[in-house]
Design an enzyme around this catalytic site. Structure first.
Site, mmCIF file in Angstrom:
data_model
loop_
_atom_site.group_PDB
_atom_site.id
_atom_site.type_symbol
_atom_site.label_atom_id
_atom_site.label_comp_id
_atom_site.label_asym_id
_atom_site.label_seq_id
_atom_site.Cartn_x
_atom_site.Cartn_y
_atom_site.Cartn_z
ATOM 1 N N SER A 104 0.856 -1.180 0.000
ATOM 2 C CA SER A 104 0.000 0.000 0.000
ATOM 3 C C SER A 104 0.895 1.234 0.000
ATOM 4 O O SER A 104 2.116 1.139 0.201
ATOM 5 C CB SER A 104 -0.912 -0.015 1.231
ATOM 6 O OG SER A 104 -1.816 1.065 1.223
ATOM 7 N N LYS A 105 0.317 2.381 -0.217
ATOM 8 C CA LYS A 105 1.067 3.639 -0.141
ATOM 9 C C LYS A 105 0.075 4.780 -0.031
ATOM 10 O O LYS A 105 -1.069 4.677 -0.502
ATOM 11 C CB LYS A 105 1.956 3.839 -1.374
ATOM 12 C CG LYS A 105 3.145 4.759 -1.127
ATOM 13 C CD LYS A 105 4.214 4.076 -0.284
ATOM 14 C CE LYS A 105 5.442 4.958 -0.118
ATOM 15 N NZ LYS A 105 6.532 4.244 0.558
ATOM 16 N N GLY A 106 0.504 5.861 0.571
ATOM 17 C CA GLY A 106 -0.362 7.016 0.713
ATOM 18 C C GLY A 106 0.404 8.309 0.553
ATOM 19 O O GLY A 106 1.637 8.339 0.596
#
Length: 474
Positions: A104-106
């Site tokens: 995931s990444k944000g």
């Protein structure tokens, strides 16, 4: 410099190069490659007498294992393509180093330097609320961590905001990693990515056959190093390599120019100067020049790009003069540049392995939070007691036999020291980097179709992900 769109394209192209060498079940390559979902949020915060609207992203690339894991960056350059590319890299990285997370990444499109601490806290807490409403921050589903523009402070705010929203969640502290030690963090997390870069290089130099592939020999001692970016990762990598391994950091590239010193730069002194003045200009321990990224083309043994993606691209790859590149940043070498460098015989230690120290130690922190106990707390004094028993027995035998046997004071103190949390974190990280490199090397050396370590890394990661999907009946 290439765009963020090309960064995502580079990741997918490198993935495709490796997948083409495999016999995956029909449709499985596409399932592994695509990003499962990306959430875009726009929220307002009243600051300085008016409402300011911010745009944030959280991308989930793969949920073949949960929770999914990946940092949150604060930067005006954040966009959906960048976040999705970084989420994909997190999936492959976790699989490569056998950390049981999906990717995931944000990101939040914000310049953190434009806001004071109180304002940043209010923005961060509101962002956490938006993520929590959609289960995009959770100890069991999605666990953020620091990235560019964020650190321990922001993670502490996010953890507290999540706890306030979920007061009955006993595992709330595990909703993020990279927290301060006093707020549920773990010793060694701040330095983890830079320490991982050091351990990756140490392992590389333990294998004379691959060292020879790069046209190098011997150990890290005396090797000339250029570092691009003296942030958290670049600073720790440079400091550890110079202070502990005898490497010479001859050049540091920062936003306001470059510092060079053929005799080696004092990294701590330079970091102090940057904190005091805001840049490298005026540093007395080396020569300053304004030419910035052109210094990537300088003569050296090891080049460490440790800041931005796509800094080595088709426009400058022919002029790169190093023998070995280790990607401390995510995606610093584009797919076009990768092909050029490989043709020229320059070896690249890929990002999905080289900077995996952060997620590895984040995993240790997550486990610590879930277990509600510090690493080493149960066994440390037991280890010390057993070691003391052995030392005392040796000394008794020496006295009884009149051999005058005596251990060196340094050895004795070290032997009697039971492993604390930091010792165990470093041991676990070192083991992870060693074993992961051996898996990559095995594929690289034994498969004639695999031309480089990057392809080998992708092959290891894709195979592990495909095995999980196959076991799920997909």
């Amino acid at each position: 410099m290439t765009s963020h769109n090309s960064f995502r394209a580079s990741v997918e192209r490198m993935f495709g190069n490796a997948a083409a060498l495999m016999e995956l079940a029909p449709g499985l390559e596409e399932k592994i490659r695509v990003c499962n979902s990306t959430y875009t949020v726009r929220f307002g915060v009243r600051l300085r007498g008016q409402i300011h609207t911010f745009t944030g992203y959280r991308s989930v690339h793969s949920e073949h294992m949960e929770p999914v894991k990946g940092g949150i960056r604060y930067s005006m350059d954040v966009n959906q393509d960048e976040v999705e590319a970084l989420a994909a890299l997190m999936t492959y990285k976790c699989a490569l180093v056998e950390v049981p997370f999906g990717g995931s990444k944000g990101g939040l499109r914000i310049d953190p330097r434009a806001w004071n601490e109180d304002e940043l806290e209010r923005i961060t807490r509101r962002f956490t609320y938006e993520l929590s409403r959609r289960n995009l921050i959770s100890p069991s589903q999605n666990v953020p961590a620091p990235d560019m523009g964020t650190g321990e402070r922001e993670m502490a705010w996010m953890a507290d905001a999540y706890k306030r929203l979920h007061p009955d969640d006993i595992n709330a502290k595990a909703c993020v990693t990279g927290k301060p030690r006093h707020a549920g963090g773990i010793d060694g997390r701040v330095e983890a990515t830079g320490r991982g870069v050091q351990y990756a290089l140490r392992e590389f130099f333990r294998h004379p056959d691959v060292v020879g592939q790069a046209g190098l020999a011997g150990t890290l001692a005396g090797k000339r190093v250029i570092v691009q970016g003296l942030g958290n990762v670049g600073y720790h990598a440079a400091q550890f390599l110079s202070a502990e391994d005898g490497a010479l950091v001859t050049c540091v590239i920062e936003r306001d120019g470059v510092i060079t010193n053929p005799q080696g730069i004092n990294i701590d002194a330079l970091r102090g100067h940057i904190h005091a003045t805001g840049g490298v200009k005026g540093f007395a321990g080396g020569d300053h020049a304004e030419n910035g990224l052109t210094a990537l083309e300088g003569e050296c043994d090891i080049l460490i790009p440790a800041a931005l993606e796509s800094v080595i691209h088709a426009g400058n790859a022919e002029r790169i003069k190093c023998k070995l590149i280790i990607e401390a940043a995510n995606g610093p070498v584009t797919a076009d540049a990768d092909e050029i460098l490989r043709r020229r015989g320059i070896v690249i230690i890929p990002d999905m392995y080289a900077n995996a120290g952060g997620v590895t130690v984040s995993y240790f922190e997550w486990v610590k939070n879930l277990s509600q106990i510090s690493l080493g707390r149960l066994e440390r004094r037991h280890e010390e007691a057993r070691a003391r028993m052995l030392i005392e027995e040796l000394e008794r035998i020496s006295a009884d036999t009149g051999t005058n046997f005596e251990l060196a004071r340094g050895f004795k103190d070290a032997f009697l020291h039971g492993a604390d949390e930091l010792d165990l974190v470093r041991s676990g990280l070192d083991d992870t980097m060693r074993e992961s490199f051996k898996k990559m090397k095995e594929v690289w050396i034994n498969n004639p179709k695999v031309e480089d370590l990057r392809t080998a890394a992708y092959l290891v990661a894709i195979r592990r992900i495909s095995n999980v999907y196959n076991s799920l009946g997909l």
